[in-house]
Scaffold this motif. Structure first.
Motif, short mmCIF file in Angstrom:
data_model
loop_
_atom_site.label_atom_id
_atom_site.label_comp_id
_atom_site.label_asym_id
_atom_site.label_seq_id
_atom_site.Cartn_x
_atom_site.Cartn_y
_atom_site.Cartn_z
N ILE A 2 -3.89 4.10 19.63
CA ILE A 2 -2.51 3.99 20.08
C ILE A 2 -1.77 5.24 19.66
O ILE A 2 -1.74 5.60 18.48
CB ILE A 2 -1.84 2.74 19.48
N TYR A 3 -1.19 5.94 20.62
CA TYR A 3 -0.47 7.18 20.35
C TYR A 3 1.02 6.89 20.23
O TYR A 3 1.58 6.14 21.01
CB TYR A 3 -0.72 8.19 21.46
N LEU A 4 1.64 7.51 19.23
CA LEU A 4 3.05 7.29 18.94
C LEU A 4 3.82 8.59 19.09
O LEU A 4 3.28 9.68 18.87
CB LEU A 4 3.20 6.75 17.51
N SER A 5 5.09 8.49 19.42
CA SER A 5 5.92 9.69 19.50
C SER A 5 6.78 9.85 18.26
O SER A 5 7.17 10.95 17.92
CB SER A 5 6.80 9.66 20.76
N GLN A 6 7.08 8.76 17.59
CA GLN A 6 7.85 8.82 16.35
C GLN A 6 7.21 7.90 15.33
O GLN A 6 7.07 6.71 15.58
CB GLN A 6 9.30 8.38 16.59
N ILE A 7 6.85 8.47 14.19
CA ILE A 7 6.27 7.68 13.13
C ILE A 7 6.69 8.28 11.80
O ILE A 7 6.64 9.49 11.61
CB ILE A 7 4.74 7.59 13.25
N SER A 8 7.15 7.45 10.91
CA SER A 8 7.52 7.91 9.57
C SER A 8 6.52 7.35 8.57
O SER A 8 5.82 6.38 8.84
CB SER A 8 8.94 7.45 9.21
N ARG A 9 6.46 7.96 7.43
CA ARG A 9 5.51 7.52 6.40
C ARG A 9 5.83 6.09 5.96
O ARG A 9 4.93 5.29 5.75
CB ARG A 9 5.55 8.47 5.21
N LEU A 10 7.11 5.75 5.85
CA LEU A 10 7.51 4.41 5.42
C LEU A 10 7.09 3.35 6.42
O LEU A 10 6.50 2.33 6.05
CB LEU A 10 9.03 4.36 5.19
N SER A 11 7.36 3.58 7.70
CA SER A 11 6.98 2.60 8.72
C SER A 11 5.46 2.50 8.86
O SER A 11 4.92 1.42 9.07
CB SER A 11 7.62 2.93 10.07
N ALA A 12 4.76 3.62 8.69
CA ALA A 12 3.30 3.61 8.75
C ALA A 12 2.72 2.83 7.58
O ALA A 12 1.77 2.05 7.74
CB ALA A 12 2.76 5.02 8.77
N THR A 13 3.30 3.00 6.40
CA THR A 13 2.83 2.27 5.22
C THR A 13 3.06 0.77 5.39
O THR A 13 2.19 -0.04 5.06
CB THR A 13 3.56 2.77 3.96
#
Length: 116
Positions: free
Chosen positions: A14-25
């Motif tokens: 799944i490809y994302l255009s916006q991802i932050s470390r907090l949301s990924a964690t």
């Protein structure tokens, strides 16, 4: 993680255009030990999620809803939407194949055979 070559295993990127470390964690913690997830990898630099899951326990719709509710944004181009629709169709085919009852001995069904 271990590798399971099961008939009910689906693999999707799944490809994302916006991802932050907090949301990924948060996403990783939520799904890492979820029953049915065989492999989960988040690549922040490439902004993508690689996930292998058992379609009997998890669906792609559940995963995408979790991504959206976590504040991450999917890539919206035509190619990426096509890839997601293809992944949904593959998941559906896997489920259908698991429910399919094969014909005996590889013969065609009697309705197809022509009688003389």
């Amino acid at each position: 993680m271990f590798r399971n070559e099961s008939a009910s295993l689906a693999k999707v990127t799944i490809y994302l255009s916006q991802i932050s470390r907090l949301s990924a964690t948060d996403f990783f913690q939520q799904w890492h030990n979820f029953h049915g997830i065989e492999f989960l990898q988040l690549e922040l630099k490439k902004q993508r999620i690689v996930i292998h899951y058992d379609v009997l326990h998890v669906s792609l719709v559940m995963i995408l809803d979790s991504i959206r509710s976590g504040g991450m944004v999917l890539k919206g181009g035509l190619f990426y939407r096509w890839r997601l629709n293809l992944a949904k169709n593959v998941e559906l085919n896997i489920k259908d194949n698991l429910n399919h009852v094969p014909h005996c001995c590889g013969k065609a069904p009697s309705k197809i055979l022509m009688k003389k």
